[in-house]
Motif scaffolding. Sequence first.
Motif, short mmCIF file in Angstrom:
data_model
loop_
_atom_site.label_atom_id
_atom_site.label_comp_id
_atom_site.label_asym_id
_atom_site.label_seq_id
_atom_site.Cartn_x
_atom_site.Cartn_y
_atom_site.Cartn_z
N VAL A 1 58.62 -22.15 -11.93
CA VAL A 1 58.20 -20.91 -11.51
C VAL A 1 58.75 -19.68 -12.54
CG1 VAL A 1 58.15 -18.98 -9.93
CG2 VAL A 1 57.95 -21.44 -9.13
N VAL B 1 58.05 -5.96 -8.41
CA VAL B 1 58.56 -7.37 -8.53
C VAL B 1 58.32 -8.09 -10.17
CG1 VAL B 1 58.66 -9.66 -7.70
CG2 VAL B 1 58.65 -8.03 -6.27
N VAL C 1 62.44 -13.25 -10.96
CA VAL C 1 62.28 -13.38 -9.62
C VAL C 1 61.38 -14.27 -9.03
CG1 VAL C 1 61.59 -11.98 -7.28
CG2 VAL C 1 62.36 -10.67 -9.30
N VAL C 2 61.99 -15.45 -8.40
CA VAL C 2 61.26 -16.59 -8.03
C VAL C 2 60.62 -16.32 -6.76
CG1 VAL C 2 61.77 -19.06 -7.30
CG2 VAL C 2 62.65 -18.12 -9.60
N LEU C 3 61.43 -15.73 -5.78
CA LEU C 3 61.13 -15.37 -4.38
C LEU C 3 61.44 -13.92 -3.98
CD1 LEU C 3 59.32 -16.80 -2.35
CD2 LEU C 3 61.81 -17.57 -1.14
N PRO C 4 60.51 -12.93 -3.91
CA PRO C 4 60.97 -11.67 -3.63
C PRO C 4 62.08 -11.41 -2.41
CG PRO C 4 58.43 -11.70 -4.15
CD PRO C 4 59.06 -13.28 -3.92
N THR D 1 57.19 -20.14 -15.88
CA THR D 1 55.63 -19.68 -15.93
C THR D 1 55.80 -18.23 -16.18
OG1 THR D 1 54.94 -21.44 -14.34
CG2 THR D 1 53.67 -19.32 -14.45
N SER D 2 56.22 -17.43 -15.46
CA SER D 2 56.16 -15.92 -15.91
C SER D 2 56.89 -15.61 -17.18
CB SER D 2 57.22 -15.45 -14.63
OG SER D 2 56.79 -15.43 -13.51
N VAL E 1 52.27 -12.88 -14.21
CA VAL E 1 53.73 -13.26 -13.63
C VAL E 1 53.71 -13.59 -12.16
CG1 VAL E 1 55.95 -11.91 -13.45
CG2 VAL E 1 54.79 -11.82 -15.40
N VAL E 2 54.50 -14.63 -11.78
CA VAL E 2 54.43 -14.85 -10.52
C VAL E 2 55.23 -13.98 -9.46
CG1 VAL E 2 55.06 -16.93 -8.74
CG2 VAL E 2 54.44 -17.55 -11.06
N VAL E 3 54.60 -13.19 -8.50
CA VAL E 3 55.26 -12.46 -7.69
C VAL E 3 55.71 -13.40 -6.34
CG1 VAL E 3 54.72 -10.71 -6.03
CG2 VAL E 3 54.11 -10.47 -8.25
N LEU E 4 54.75 -14.25 -5.78
CA LEU E 4 55.24 -15.12 -4.52
C LEU E 4 54.56 -16.65 -4.90
CD1 LEU E 4 56.46 -14.70 -2.07
CD2 LEU E 4 53.96 -14.45 -1.28
N HIS F 1 54.11 -16.52 -19.66
CA HIS F 1 52.98 -15.51 -19.78
C HIS F 1 53.58 -14.23 -20.36
CE1 HIS F 1 49.98 -17.30 -17.49
NE2 HIS F 1 50.47 -17.34 -16.39
#
Lengths: 382, 382
Positions: free
Chosen positions: B300, A300, B241-244, B303-304, A240-243, B307
């Motif tokens: 983005v 996140v 969340v795309v950008l924390p 993608t999460s 999972v994308v965090v950043l 997964h």
Amino acid sequence: MAASRGVRHDSMRARNLAVVLGTIHRSGPHTRAALAELTGLTKTTVSSLVGDLLEAGVVTESDAVRAGERGRPGKAVRLSGQRVATLGLEVNIDYLAACVVDLTRTVRLRRTRPADNRNSDPAVTLGELRDLVKEMTAGAERAGLRITGAALAVPGTVEGDVLRSAPHLGWRDVRVGGLTDLPFAIDNEANLAALGELWFGSRAADFLYVSGEIGIGAGLVVGGTVFRGTLGLAGELGHVVVLPDGPACRCGGRGCLEVYAGQDALLGSLPTVASLVRLLESGDRRALETCERAGHALGVALTSAVHLLDPGRIVLGGIYATLYRWLEGPVAAGLADRLGLMRGTPPTLLVSGIGPDAAVLGAAGLVIQRLIADPAEVLDLQ
Amino acid sequence: MAASRGVRHDSMRARNLAVVLGTIHRSGPHTRAALAELTGLTKTTVSSLVGDLLEAGVVTESDAVRAGERGRPGKAVRLSGQRVATLGLEVNIDYLAACVVDLTRTVRLRRTRPADNRNSDPAVTLGELRDLVKEMTAGAERAGLRITGAALAVPGTVEGDVLRSAPHLGWRDVRVGGLTDLPFAIDNEANLAALGELWFGSRAADFLYVSGEIGIGAGLVVGGTVFRGTLGLAGELGHVVVLPDGPACRCGGRGCLEVYAGQDALLGSLPTVASLVRLLESGDRRALETCERAGHALGVALTSAVHLLDPGRIVLGGIYATLYRWLEGPVAAGLADRLGLMRGTPPTLLVSGIGPDAAVLGAAGLVIQRLIADPAEVLDLQ
């Protein structure tokens, strides 16, 4: 058309055997009369089905009946731990494991063999596993147990009986066969660890089990069943994308959770999780910051997971169970801050109680689950 | 004990009615003999069950039998569009909608009423919806159709029959009752749009339907069933969340997908999606950059989602269907770049063919699904 009529009869009987065994499994011991009430089958049919299940050794009948059960007192039919068992197996990065579990969920045999399986030859590792299978099967036989099937937990993605990719083992597209003549299944360790938590741990019916290891996986249990996705690849929490523009990950993406909170990121140059724990306990500032950063990233990624999967609770397992004291704060704060307005309260955060055994126990649990879902097929009842 | 025996008999008969109707629903028209083969029930039992279903008007029997069907030619039993139908309803931000759909999935009646429901009084809006229900019920009656139930799609989260939170309507904790005396259900629009796509669109059994609106929702269909999570809150793609540390979102979090790719972010100061499309078609640089940025963020978040959920394919609906030409490139590139090493190929990206009707059609589809799962209960067959 006798054969065709026979098929029809059997398919109905197979369905009813599953209904009766499933009822005992879900709601505990019951008299035959109570089973008839609960299943909507006639008492005659129930008695005949219970007879088959007794003969196959999956249930036993005893005098004890729970207080308050309706109708006359009578013998209660319950799952039997005497004659039938299942085999759980695990290949992991630094060990092989196996267990034999009976239908009452008692672990009857248990072995772990330390091994260095990182970038190993699948043929060699699976050969060692085959020896372990033989040892366990022989042990079960000596205990008077018939093993009805085996399942294998692997640290990677699985499609059918093919291990598609286990990057930490260095295995790709390995067809796992010939381990045993028993009915055999293979699944991802996080899925099976979730099943282990369900069958041998908290036994809650709805939760997301997070398996913190060198890779990070998750297994979602909804209504007592592991959610697997279309190809069985669901639950890859570690990617999972965090950043979005964070450091490159071995998966080809960037800024994945694993980069911030996988075992390698947590340990840095430390040799073991135990050594990290010693530093944390001594109040080492750098170790504490590393855990704080990992917990923040986990918060996140779990926020995204909660929005997509809606788990009832979140159970942290693997090394996250060991590090729970230091992770709980930042993870819980991250969830509360981000989920606040969308939900009354975020899902409860818990620590797994069964530790590193979760996956191998879950593998044995998977085989029990299949037996209970279709006893006629698994036990070859005609 | 006659009553108790009756109950047992009925529960078995109810199960068998569902088996027969489910078989016709899944695999098309069949003769009674073929149904007996397929279900494992005797021909006598099948004939009696088909008799009940004929009488209730859910199936019809005709001479046509598909080529290649085994056994003697005979009358085929198929779903009937003549007598039974279901009612789909939708409250959305700028309209109310309703449709009556028969069991062959033909839309028999369809109404949309423009309305400004942003920050509306639930009592007033639901009153208007009640009028629409009356109009549709009367129309169905004139067409000789019995409506077996209704379902309502709402742009928010639902628990049981309570609309928990629909931020764009400004509604919180609204118990939706009294719309109709029919059996009634309420669900999130993205879940029902996914069901609409399943029943009336692509009909693929496994996909993630992405509903791009002012809010962004997603409905995951696995094996023909919508995955709902523990509380029915799954699929909140808009708050992945795309950008924390990105801009604040109305949910209390930061950097959620909705901030980058929701309708408000896409339109900016433009009045309508149509006006954005005109700018995009004329090659307006700023409009193109806005779409590019939204597509990147969507890549983005998806993608999460891939997964965690492992969907077979991804269907873009709502305004994303309208903007597909401009979103497809950045979304597909994002998925390919990030998922490359974990999967052979990322899930196929598709555009929804049924457009803004998806949710209201899905609501009608939900009621059909329930009827097919338990015809005895829904049609009150004894």
